[in-house]
Design a protein around this motif. Structure first.
Motif, mmCIF file in Angstrom:
data_model
loop_
_atom_site.group_PDB
_atom_site.id
_atom_site.type_symbol
_atom_site.label_atom_id
_atom_site.label_comp_id
_atom_site.label_asym_id
_atom_site.label_seq_id
_atom_site.Cartn_x
_atom_site.Cartn_y
_atom_site.Cartn_z
ATOM 1 N N PRO A 143 -13.721 -28.649 32.163
ATOM 2 C CA PRO A 143 -12.509 -27.826 32.136
ATOM 3 C C PRO A 143 -11.285 -28.522 32.700
ATOM 4 N N LEU A 144 -11.494 -29.525 33.553
ATOM 5 C CA LEU A 144 -10.361 -30.194 34.184
ATOM 6 C C LEU A 144 -9.417 -30.811 33.176
ATOM 7 N N ILE A 145 -9.942 -31.329 32.064
ATOM 8 C CA ILE A 145 -9.071 -31.989 31.103
ATOM 9 C C ILE A 145 -8.100 -31.001 30.457
ATOM 10 N N PHE A 146 -8.525 -29.753 30.293
ATOM 11 C CA PHE A 146 -7.622 -28.728 29.757
ATOM 12 C C PHE A 146 -6.558 -28.353 30.794
ATOM 13 N N GLU A 147 -6.941 -28.338 32.058
ATOM 14 C CA GLU A 147 -5.977 -28.058 33.124
ATOM 15 C C GLU A 147 -4.927 -29.165 33.205
ATOM 16 N N ILE A 148 -5.363 -30.414 33.052
ATOM 17 C CA ILE A 148 -4.418 -31.528 33.052
ATOM 18 C C ILE A 148 -3.427 -31.376 31.900
ATOM 19 N N ALA A 149 -3.925 -30.988 30.729
ATOM 20 C CA ALA A 149 -3.043 -30.793 29.575
ATOM 21 C C ALA A 149 -2.006 -29.717 29.864
ATOM 22 N N ALA A 150 -2.431 -28.611 30.453
ATOM 23 C CA ALA A 150 -1.498 -27.532 30.780
ATOM 24 C C ALA A 150 -0.439 -28.010 31.767
ATOM 25 N N PRO A 156 2.353 -23.689 34.953
ATOM 26 C CA PRO A 156 1.650 -23.499 36.230
ATOM 27 C C PRO A 156 0.246 -22.968 35.990
ATOM 28 N N LEU A 157 -0.700 -23.422 36.792
ATOM 29 C CA LEU A 157 -2.077 -22.975 36.645
ATOM 30 C C LEU A 157 -2.386 -21.778 37.523
ATOM 31 N N SER A 158 -1.388 -21.313 38.257
ATOM 32 C CA SER A 158 -1.579 -20.109 39.060
ATOM 33 C C SER A 158 -1.596 -18.893 38.148
ATOM 34 N N GLY A 159 -2.275 -17.862 38.578
ATOM 35 C CA GLY A 159 -2.371 -16.666 37.751
ATOM 36 C C GLY A 159 -3.346 -16.862 36.610
#
Length: 230
Positions: A143-150, A156-159
């Protein structure tokens, strides 16, 4: 802002078609039997077999007096000369941008070849960011790779950011399993194949990228839209 995370090979770009064109050219260049295209296609494994394995087996089969570096250079020149982004895919991406979606490419692979594909095909101008597993230090289904893309898109990854994000891809163990692990909705490009995974399922299925983008833009999630997962 809604986020669309897109696989590269065989999703945005018809990678297998480009490989077959390279393989045909390779056989012609070396005076090898045209019927061996089937052998080269099988050993390629849809791009998931390491290039070193494919090319070393090819050199051994035909007794080629070429170094691995020379074979790899021939392969990369050939496949990149044939790779392209279909007009229908360009229109789908532009429609998503017009509708207010943020777009990012998320690709497993080596940084150099993947980024070269993105730039050569004009995809770099059509998306907001891209992530390639080698340079990111993680690969789908992590999942980290999708978070990096975002994050690279400035989101922001909050919420509950995942509630507004979708993944589109053709490779179930990477794209769809990755979306499942990240809590994202997904569209699987079936390319005429039945769904065979038991532990997870895509939100929707589609025959190709334009259909998948159309489903996402309208957020048509009722059962049966885009074709059954069979």
């Amino acid at each position: 802002m809604p986020l669309l995370l897109l696989d590269l090979d065989n999703t945005l770009l018809p990678r297998d078609a480009a490989y077959q064109s390279w393989a045909q050219g390779f056989l012609n260049d070396h005076g090898l039997p045209p019927a061996d295209l089937e052998w080269l296609t099988t050993i390629d494994g849809g791009g998931y077999v390491p290039r070193g394995t494919v090319l070393s087996a090819t050199r051994r089969r035909y007794g080629l007096d070429l170094s691995m570096d020379a074979l790899l250079a021939h392969y990369r020149r050939g496949i990149n000369s044939h790779i392209h982004c279909p007009d229908s895919h360009v229109r789908a991406l532009r429609a998503a941008r017009t509708a207010g979606w943020t777009l990012a490419i998320v690709s497993n692979g080596l940084t150099g070849p993947q980024v070269e594909k993105i730039r050569r095909t004009g995809l770099g101008a059509l998306v907001d960011a891209w992530v390639v597993s080698e340079e990111a230090g993680c690969a789908k289904p992590d999942p980290l790779i999708f978070e990096i893309a975002a994050q690279r898109c400035g989101l922001p990854l909050s919420g509950d950011w995942a509630a507004q994000a979708w993944v589109i891809g053709d490779h179930a163990p990477a794209d769809i399993a990755g979306a499942e692990l990240a809590g994202l909705r997904s569209v699987w490009l079936h390319h005429g194949r039945p769904w065979s995974e038991l532990g997870y399922r895509p939100t929707l299925t589609a025959a190709d990228l334009p259909e998948a983008v159309g489903l996402v833009l309208t957020e048509r999630a009722p059962l049966g839209v885009g074709g059954p997962v069979t």
